[in-house]
Write an enzyme that holds these catalytic residues in place. Structure first.
Site, PDB file in Angstrom:
ATOM      1  N   GLY A  11     -35.884 -23.873  10.973  1.00 16.00           N
ATOM      2  CA  GLY A  11     -35.555 -22.576  11.567  1.00 16.00           C
ATOM      3  C   GLY A  11     -34.970 -22.727  12.955  1.00 16.00           C
ATOM      4  O   GLY A  11     -34.800 -23.842  13.463  1.00 16.00           O
ATOM      5  N   TYR A 146     -45.939  -8.541   9.265  1.00 13.93           N
ATOM      6  CA  TYR A 146     -45.705  -9.619  10.238  1.00 13.93           C
ATOM      7  C   TYR A 146     -46.749  -9.548  11.348  1.00 13.93           C
ATOM      8  O   TYR A 146     -47.401 -10.540  11.675  1.00 13.93           O
ATOM      9  CB  TYR A 146     -44.305  -9.466  10.815  1.00 13.93           C
ATOM     10  CG  TYR A 146     -43.880 -10.551  11.784  1.00 13.93           C
ATOM     11  CD1 TYR A 146     -43.719 -11.865  11.366  1.00 13.93           C
ATOM     12  CD2 TYR A 146     -43.608 -10.250  13.117  1.00 13.93           C
ATOM     13  CE1 TYR A 146     -43.305 -12.854  12.259  1.00 13.93           C
ATOM     14  CE2 TYR A 146     -43.192 -11.230  14.005  1.00 13.93           C
ATOM     15  CZ  TYR A 146     -43.045 -12.522  13.566  1.00 13.93           C
ATOM     16  OH  TYR A 146     -42.632 -13.501  14.453  1.00 13.93           O
ATOM     17  N   ARG A 187     -31.274  -9.682  13.530  1.00 12.44           N
ATOM     18  CA  ARG A 187     -31.729  -9.450  14.897  1.00 12.44           C
ATOM     19  C   ARG A 187     -30.565  -9.021  15.776  1.00 12.44           C
ATOM     20  O   ARG A 187     -29.398  -9.272  15.484  1.00 12.44           O
ATOM     21  CB  ARG A 187     -32.437 -10.674  15.446  1.00 12.44           C
ATOM     22  CG  ARG A 187     -33.868 -10.662  14.946  1.00 12.44           C
ATOM     23  CD  ARG A 187     -34.679 -11.715  15.586  1.00 12.44           C
ATOM     24  NE  ARG A 187     -34.504 -12.965  14.895  1.00 12.44           N
ATOM     25  CZ  ARG A 187     -35.360 -13.973  15.005  1.00 12.44           C
ATOM     26  NH1 ARG A 187     -36.422 -13.853  15.765  1.00 12.44           N
ATOM     27  NH2 ARG A 187     -35.148 -15.088  14.350  1.00 12.44           N
TER      28      ARG A 187
HETATM   29  N1  UDP Z   1     -31.204  -3.335  17.025  1.00 16.85           N
HETATM   30  C1  UDP Z   1     -30.042  -2.576  17.156  1.00 16.85           C
HETATM   31  N2  UDP Z   1     -28.973  -2.909  16.366  1.00 16.85           N
HETATM   32  C2  UDP Z   1     -28.967  -3.933  15.488  1.00 16.85           C
HETATM   33  C3  UDP Z   1     -30.139  -4.712  15.377  1.00 16.85           C
HETATM   34  C4  UDP Z   1     -31.251  -4.376  16.154  1.00 16.85           C
HETATM   35  O1  UDP Z   1     -29.984  -1.638  17.949  1.00 16.85           O
HETATM   36  O2  UDP Z   1     -27.951  -4.149  14.808  1.00 16.85           O
HETATM   37  C5  UDP Z   1     -32.359  -2.992  17.876  1.00 16.85           C
HETATM   38  C6  UDP Z   1     -33.690  -2.872  17.154  1.00 16.85           C
HETATM   39  O3  UDP Z   1     -33.894  -1.582  16.629  1.00 16.85           O
HETATM   40  C7  UDP Z   1     -34.678  -3.189  18.274  1.00 16.85           C
HETATM   41  C8  UDP Z   1     -33.906  -4.177  19.146  1.00 16.85           C
HETATM   42  O4  UDP Z   1     -32.545  -4.038  18.808  1.00 16.85           O
HETATM   43  O5  UDP Z   1     -34.976  -2.043  19.020  1.00 16.85           O
HETATM   44  C9  UDP Z   1     -34.323  -5.620  18.925  1.00 16.85           C
HETATM   45  O6  UDP Z   1     -34.309  -5.858  17.545  1.00 16.85           O
HETATM   46  P1  UDP Z   1     -34.564  -7.283  16.904  1.00 16.85           P
HETATM   47  O7  UDP Z   1     -34.479  -7.112  15.431  1.00 16.85           O
HETATM   48  O8  UDP Z   1     -33.658  -8.283  17.525  1.00 16.85           O
HETATM   49  O9  UDP Z   1     -36.021  -7.711  17.335  1.00 16.85           O
HETATM   50  P2  UDP Z   1     -37.426  -6.971  17.581  1.00 16.85           P
HETATM   51  O10 UDP Z   1     -37.639  -7.111  19.036  1.00 16.85           O
HETATM   52  O11 UDP Z   1     -37.346  -5.514  17.178  1.00 16.85           O
HETATM   53  O12 UDP Z   1     -38.380  -7.728  16.760  1.00 16.85           O
END
Ligand code: UDP
Length: 328
Positions: A11, A146, A187
């Site tokens: 990973g 998770y 992400r």
């Molecule tokens: N997010 C976004 N657009 C995307 C992907 C994620 O606005 O295309 C937002 C998501 O809703 C969150 C933040 O970015 O508020 C971080 O998301 P990520 O999945 O990277 O990690 P998390 O901290 O939520 O586990």
């Protein structure tokens, strides 16, 4: 030569950890079932005389012949989309997987560091999050698979520490980015950079007012390495406290990539934390650690990596297909 087992080795973080331990002169046994990991992440190490790869699912009994001094348990789906698609695997690796790792550690007398997460704080009501905060998690929400698996991991790790006297370390990892993130893992950083490189609009979820604090991978690995060799058995937050709204982050990516993409707004996923920032007082005090790479520098390095991806990789299906693993 001391020997270390890294689970989740193929990973993003696992592969960087393997590199660090090889560089420090350890013999590295790398393990991954390749559900979310990718062997390409380990290509630079494959021929190294002190490195071996084992394709194995840690939810099954782990057999390692001979002495083992250290275990870093980093196997787990880790992006919200991944653990929504493979919720049962996520729960299994966080329960059966950690149980096997701890049993192996007890048998070998090995020291274990487990990858925990800021997700154990859930949608936090305390800001920034310090290690004494118990968190605010919806057990039955979509992210619960998770969050609760990781919370259980911490509990069973402390039980092995207290009951069996096992040498254990717990790192609570906050949002981390850098080379080898999977472009299509869902992400925010790979999503935005991928969209910019493909000439698509950037999808901000919700209003973009939610915050995250992004740590460059080299800083994170340094913190984990220091923690593993420290005497600290309490959980330690490792992350970069430089907090930003997701809306502003999208603008930063547009500026970084020099594209003229627009921001488009999509629904906010359920239980998406509204704010997140690590309190790193403990890491500073006990590890003498703090991040050294600021976001401007870290994003430049990460963008340089994503630009090396081929067109085919860039346009590869939106998200990994897990159909083959459903039977597990
Ligand atoms: N997010 C976004 N657009 C995307 C992907 C994620 O606005 O295309 C937002 C998501 O809703 C969150 C933040 O970015 O508020 C971080 O998301 P990520 O999945 O990277 O990690 P998390 O901290 O939520 O586990």
């Amino acid at each position: 030569m001391e020997r270390v087992l890294v689970t989740g080795a193929a990973g993003f973080l696992g592969s960087h950890l393997c590199e660090r331990f090889i560089k420090e002169g350890f013999r590295v046994e790398a393990m991954d079932n390749l559900i979310t990991g990718d062997l390409n992440n380990l290509s630079a190490l494959m021929d190294h005389p002190n490195f071996s790869f084992h394709k194995h699912d840690v939810t099954e009994f782990i057999n390692i012949e001979g002495d083992l001094d250290h275990i870093l348990h980093f196997a787990s789906p880790a992006s919200p989309i991944d653990y929504l698609k493979i919720p049962i695997q996520t729960l299994k690796v966080g329960s059966l997987g950690i149980h096997n790792c701890l049993g192996l550690a007890k048998d070998k007398g090995a020291r274990v560091t487990i990858a925990s997460t800021s997700e154990i704080y859930g949608d936090p009501e305390v800001h920034p999050q310090h290690e004494e905060y118990f968190g605010h998690v919806n057990t039955i929400g979509p992210r619960g698979v998770y969050d609760e698996a990781k919370r259980f991991q911490e509990s069973i790790t402390m039980a092995y520490h207290r009951y069996h006297g096992l040498e254990t370390r717990i790192v609570r990892i906050f949002n981390t980015y850098g080379p080898r993130m999977r472009l299509n893992d869902g992400r925010v950083l790979p999503a935005f950079i991928g969209q910019a490189l493909r000439g698509e609009d950037l999808t901000v979820f919700g209003t973009g007012s939610q915050t995250r604090s992004f740590c460059y991978v080299d800083d994170l690995i340094e913190g984990i390495y220091r923690l593993h060799f420290s005497d600290e058995t309490r959980p330690v937050n490792i992350g970069n406290p430089d907090e930003i709204t997701i809306g502003d982050f999208a603008e930063e990516i547009i500026a970084l990539t020099g594209t003229d993409q627009q921001v488009v707004y999509r629904d906010l996923p359920e239980n998406d934390p509204k704010q997140r920032q690590p309190d790193i007082t403990r890491a500073k005090a006990v590890l003498g650690w703090k991040p050294t790479v600021d976001r401007a520098e870290g994003l430049q390095r990460t963008y340089a990596y994503f630009k090396t991806l081929t067109k085919e990789e860039l346009y590869k299906s939106e998200h990994k297909d897990f159909t083959d693993f459903r039977k597990n």
